[in-house]
Write a protein that holds these residues in place. Structure first.
Motif: not given
Length: 138
Positions: A27, A82-83, A86-87, A89-90
């Motif tokens: 990423r 990227l998903l 992002a997961k 990062q959440d």
């Protein structure tokens, strides 16, 4: 560095799986200007090699069907990576929010304890003033 000296973020990074670390690295690299510039250079070289340098013997002559296939596969992989990132990062944001909440609760308890001590000290000072006023009169 001992475990007590490690920051929350360092402790969290130590628990990451190999795949999670790889997703973060990918990423970070795919989201950089270096990647964009390298990708543009790669596509220009591909077009030059297949259009002018190798002329009719190019492995992927215009309209670059093979390059189009590679770009489509890259887009699909980038979306998944990227998903994943992002997961993660959440999850990091949620863990940090919980850590902040716990810290706030500890700070609130400490402030309440200090307020009680301060009120006790103020009461002692009032009593001392009263005693000092009585001894000055007497």
């Amino acid at each position: 560095m001992t475990e007590e000296e490690a920051t929350w973020h360092e402790a969290h990074k130590a628990t990451l799986s190999r795949g999670e670390r790889a997703a973060d690295v990918m990423r970070n690299s795919m989201g950089s200007w270096r990647f964009v510039a390298g990708f543009i250079v790669f596509m220009l070289l591909w077009a030059a090699m297949n259009s002018w340098v190798l002329s009719s013997r190019g492995w992927d002559p215009y309209p670059y069907i093979l390059l189009n296939l590679f770009l489509s596969m890259l887009a699909g992989l980038q979306g998944a990576i990227l998903l994943i990132a992002a997961k993660r990062q959440d999850a990091i944001a949620a863990a940090m929010a919980q850590h902040d909440y716990d810290t706030d609760l500890q700070a609130k308890a400490e402030i309440e304890r200090l307020t009680i001590i301060n009120n006790e000290q103020l009461e002692i000072l009032r009593e001392l003033r009263v005693l000092a006023g009585q001894s000055a009169r007497g």
